[in-house]
Design a protein around this motif. Structure first.
Motif, PDB file in Angstrom:
ATOM      1  N   VAL A 167       0.697  -1.275  -0.101  1.00 41.33           N
ATOM      2  CA  VAL A 167       0.072   0.346  -0.327  1.00 41.33           C
ATOM      3  C   VAL A 167       0.726   0.987  -0.049  1.00 41.33           C
ATOM      4  O   VAL A 167       0.078   2.140  -1.079  1.00 41.33           O
ATOM      5  N   ILE A 168       2.020   1.796   0.885  1.00 36.16           N
ATOM      6  CA  ILE A 168       2.895   2.121   0.500  1.00 36.16           C
ATOM      7  C   ILE A 168       3.507   2.584  -1.026  1.00 36.16           C
ATOM      8  O   ILE A 168       3.061   3.762  -1.255  1.00 36.16           O
ATOM      9  N   ALA A 169       3.688   0.963  -1.382  1.00 39.57           N
ATOM     10  CA  ALA A 169       4.763   2.035  -2.642  1.00 39.57           C
ATOM     11  C   ALA A 169       3.839   2.262  -3.710  1.00 39.57           C
ATOM     12  O   ALA A 169       3.834   3.266  -4.501  1.00 39.57           O
ATOM     13  N   GLU A 170       2.318   2.022  -3.431  1.00 38.54           N
ATOM     14  CA  GLU A 170       1.324   2.311  -4.249  1.00 38.54           C
ATOM     15  C   GLU A 170       0.880   3.769  -3.880  1.00 38.54           C
ATOM     16  O   GLU A 170       0.613   4.893  -4.824  1.00 38.54           O
ATOM     17  N   GLY A 171       0.711   4.093  -2.766  1.00 42.65           N
ATOM     18  CA  GLY A 171       0.247   5.518  -2.375  1.00 42.65           C
ATOM     19  C   GLY A 171       2.096   6.410  -2.298  1.00 42.65           C
ATOM     20  O   GLY A 171       1.455   7.515  -3.180  1.00 42.65           O
ATOM     21  N   GLU A 172       3.194   6.465  -2.868  1.00 43.87           N
ATOM     22  CA  GLU A 172       4.413   7.029  -3.435  1.00 43.87           C
ATOM     23  C   GLU A 172       3.809   6.759  -5.194  1.00 43.87           C
ATOM     24  O   GLU A 172       4.093   8.016  -5.688  1.00 43.87           O
ATOM     25  N   VAL A 173       4.115   5.676  -5.605  1.00 46.72           N
ATOM     26  CA  VAL A 173       3.514   6.049  -6.798  1.00 46.72           C
ATOM     27  C   VAL A 173       2.286   7.175  -7.637  1.00 46.72           C
ATOM     28  O   VAL A 173       2.573   7.817  -8.471  1.00 46.72           O
ATOM     29  N   GLN A 174       0.971   7.062  -6.952  1.00 45.45           N
ATOM     30  CA  GLN A 174       0.380   7.368  -6.667  1.00 45.45           C
ATOM     31  C   GLN A 174       0.731   9.287  -6.782  1.00 45.45           C
ATOM     32  O   GLN A 174       0.477  10.061  -7.234  1.00 45.45           O
ATOM     33  N   LEU A 176       3.635  10.575  -6.917  1.00 47.35           N
ATOM     34  CA  LEU A 176       4.035  10.861  -8.305  1.00 47.35           C
ATOM     35  C   LEU A 176       3.595  11.264  -9.132  1.00 47.35           C
ATOM     36  O   LEU A 176       3.656  12.332  -9.746  1.00 47.35           O
ATOM     37  N   ALA A 177       2.237  10.708  -9.585  1.00 50.44           N
ATOM     38  CA  ALA A 177       1.543  10.931 -10.268  1.00 50.44           C
ATOM     39  C   ALA A 177       1.023  11.737 -10.014  1.00 50.44           C
ATOM     40  O   ALA A 177       0.785  12.936 -11.387  1.00 50.44           O
ATOM     41  N   ALA A 178       0.488  12.233  -9.486  1.00 50.00           N
ATOM     42  CA  ALA A 178       0.079  13.660  -9.868  1.00 50.00           C
ATOM     43  C   ALA A 178       0.675  14.883  -8.948  1.00 50.00           C
ATOM     44  O   ALA A 178       0.011  16.172  -8.351  1.00 50.00           O
ATOM     45  N   LEU A 179       1.801  15.045  -9.007  1.00 49.63           N
ATOM     46  CA  LEU A 179       2.963  15.487  -9.027  1.00 49.63           C
ATOM     47  C   LEU A 179       2.842  16.945 -10.016  1.00 49.63           C
ATOM     48  O   LEU A 179       2.851  16.592 -11.179  1.00 49.63           O
ATOM     49  N   ARG A 180       2.689  17.936  -9.449  1.00 44.70           N
ATOM     50  CA  ARG A 180       2.197  19.431  -9.921  1.00 44.70           C
ATOM     51  C   ARG A 180       0.753  19.156 -10.546  1.00 44.70           C
ATOM     52  O   ARG A 180       0.651  19.805 -11.886  1.00 44.70           O
ATOM     53  N   ASP A 181       0.183  18.087 -10.170  1.00 41.28           N
ATOM     54  CA  ASP A 181      -0.867  18.485 -10.997  1.00 41.28           C
ATOM     55  C   ASP A 181      -2.375  19.279 -10.080  1.00 41.28           C
ATOM     56  O   ASP A 181      -1.803  19.136  -9.291  1.00 41.28           O
ATOM     57  N   VAL A 182      -1.957  20.112 -10.525  1.00 38.51           N
ATOM     58  CA  VAL A 182      -2.969  21.848  -9.356  1.00 38.51           C
ATOM     59  C   VAL A 182      -4.165  21.064  -9.430  1.00 38.51           C
ATOM     60  O   VAL A 182      -4.853  21.706  -8.495  1.00 38.51           O
ATOM     61  N   LYS A 183      -5.138  20.118 -10.459  1.00 43.73           N
ATOM     62  CA  LYS A 183      -5.879  20.040 -10.507  1.00 43.73           C
ATOM     63  C   LYS A 183      -6.746  18.558  -9.360  1.00 43.73           C
ATOM     64  O   LYS A 183      -7.873  18.896  -9.085  1.00 43.73           O
ATOM     65  N   MET A 184      -5.786  18.404  -8.724  1.00 45.77           N
ATOM     66  CA  MET A 184      -5.669  17.335  -8.083  1.00 45.77           C
ATOM     67  C   MET A 184      -6.584  17.099  -6.697  1.00 45.77           C
ATOM     68  O   MET A 184      -6.130  18.859  -5.620  1.00 45.77           O
ATOM     69  N   ASP A 185      -7.563  16.310  -6.608  1.00 50.40           N
ATOM     70  CA  ASP A 185      -8.882  17.020  -5.416  1.00 50.40           C
ATOM     71  C   ASP A 185      -8.207  16.295  -3.710  1.00 50.40           C
ATOM     72  O   ASP A 185      -7.519  15.899  -3.942  1.00 50.40           O
ATOM     73  N   VAL A 192      -3.544   9.337  -0.776  1.00 50.18           N
ATOM     74  CA  VAL A 192      -2.372   9.726  -1.032  1.00 50.18           C
ATOM     75  C   VAL A 192      -2.062   9.434   0.428  1.00 50.18           C
ATOM     76  O   VAL A 192      -1.154   8.036   0.448  1.00 50.18           O
ATOM     77  N   ILE A 193      -2.012  10.150   1.295  1.00 47.16           N
ATOM     78  CA  ILE A 193      -1.444   9.707   2.532  1.00 47.16           C
ATOM     79  C   ILE A 193      -2.005   8.920   3.757  1.00 47.16           C
ATOM     80  O   ILE A 193      -1.857   8.854   4.234  1.00 47.16           O
ATOM     81  N   SER A 194      -3.352   8.646   3.022  1.00 44.87           N
ATOM     82  CA  SER A 194      -3.296   7.440   3.767  1.00 44.87           C
ATOM     83  C   SER A 194      -3.342   5.835   3.600  1.00 44.87           C
ATOM     84  O   SER A 194      -2.613   5.227   4.573  1.00 44.87           O
ATOM     85  N   ALA A 195      -2.346   6.068   2.199  1.00 53.93           N
ATOM     86  CA  ALA A 195      -1.288   5.094   1.614  1.00 53.93           C
ATOM     87  C   ALA A 195       0.078   5.454   2.428  1.00 53.93           C
ATOM     88  O   ALA A 195       0.530   3.948   2.604  1.00 53.93           O
ATOM     89  N   LYS A 196       0.743   6.194   2.058  1.00 57.43           N
ATOM     90  CA  LYS A 196       2.124   6.454   2.179  1.00 57.43           C
ATOM     91  C   LYS A 196       2.570   6.676   3.232  1.00 57.43           C
ATOM     92  O   LYS A 196       3.802   6.461   3.733  1.00 57.43           O
TER      93      LYS A 196
END
Length: 350
Positions: A167-174, A176-185, A192-196
């Protein structure tokens, strides 16, 4: 005031617990360590032993991070909750060491991804030994963690911690995928933080009633306690990055901003932004065109919109829920200190 770090560094582990418990100014983290001092000494010895390798780079790099300080909060939670559950044996030492190795491995990998210049008040390992060495030693620590889990003979505990690692690894990847995504809600960010972050806190506390053969209600309560404590911890870190102290944060202030990370304060500020402020956030987060004054401007916008205050309010809510989760346990010094720890995680910068 006697501190955990000071007591360990000065070799005062034998006498320090009594001093800390008498100190009315000691933090809940310090009091918890004092209550569990003998067991934590065993965990530290186990960590030191299992970091060893005939490949010299491995213990040198691992010691740089694992021995750099830190409060050993996650393994301390495993030990304290195990003792609160009345566990007798030594499996909790191995699980606590495994939790610390999992955490340390993720930090080594994070530093490569995040390109941070500070970790636990020191230069991160990857800036000294290089990215390749940091990644490989992180893998070594993960492997050591699984060795320790297997040695306990508890398939349930192994399942809990191995699942948390995934789960931690999935959160880190999630993230990373959302990095610089200003539309992230906010919903995506809480996932993400529940996982990582929170997943390891939850696993660190859930394994305790498992090895102690406690009722399912206690297992559920301690998992909830760890999860809510982890969420509160991460939200405070989010806020600290925009105006906290490096000593409290353990990394450079402003790292999240410079890396273009969408954390909860920024998400809430973006949601409240007018056209001018929205353009600012797009420039500094998406385009990463940042000037020397932009960080201060960001802090000003977070304060103007109430994003920092509302983030801290949410952290306090999770801390209250963590405290409430422990109500299934009988009153004891363990329960009281773990309850106080939830408040301390939120108020640690005061």
């Amino acid at each position: 005031m006697v501190t955990v770090e000071g007591a360990i560094e000065n070799g005062e582990c034998v006498n320090a617990p009594a001093q800390i418990l008498k100190d009315t100014h000691a933090s809940p983290a310090e009091r918890l360590w004092a209550l569990a001092a003998e067991d934590m000494a065993a965990v530290d010895a186990l960590i030191l032993d299992r970091m060893q390798s005939p490949v010299g780079l491995i213990p040198n790099l691992a010691q740089h991070l694992v021995g750099a300080g830190g409060k050993r909060l996650r393994p301390l939670l495993t030990v304290a909750t195990s003792l609160m559950c009345g566990y007798q044996g030594d499996a909790h030492h191995k699980l606590a060491a495994a939790v610390e190795f999992i955490h340390s491995a993720t930090l080594l990998h994070d530093d490569v991804v995040d390109e941070s210049e500070l970790r636990r008040g020191k230069k991160p390992a990857n800036l000294i030994w290089g990215n390749s060495a940091s990644i490989l030693v992180g893998d070594f620590l993960f492997a050591r963690a699984f060795n320790l889990m297997v040695e306990t003979g508890s398939m349930e505990a192994l399942g809990i911690l191995s699942n948390a690692s995934s789960v931690i690894a999935e959160g880190e990847v999630q993230q990373l995928a959302a990095l610089r995504d200003v539309k992230m809600d906010e919903t995506a960010y809480m996932q993400v933080i529940s996982a990582k972050t929170a997943a390891l806190f939850a696993a660190a506390t859930e394994v305790s009633p498992v090895i102690a053969n406690r009722p399912a209600a206690e297992r559920s309560a301690l998992r909830d306690y760890g999860l809510k404590l982890g969420l509160a911890f991460q939200l405070v870190d989010d806020a600290l990055d925009y105006g906290g102290f490096e000593s409290a944060l353990g990394k450079s202030v402003g790292d999240d901003f410079r890396e273009g990370k969408m954390t909860l304060p920024v998400i809430r500020a973006v949601e409240a932004a007018d056209e001018k402020d929205a353009a600012f956030w797009h420039r500094v987060i998406v385009e990463r065109e940042q000037t020397e004054v932009d960080f201060e401007t960001a802090i000003s916008l977070l304060r103007k919109t109430g994003a920092l205050d509302s983030t801290m309010d949410l952290a306090r809510q999770y801390a209250r829920e963590a405290r409430e989760a422990l109500s299934v346990f009988d009153a004891s010094p363990w329960r009281e200190t773990l309850e106080d720890l939830a408040d301390y995680v939120v108020e640690r910068i005061n």
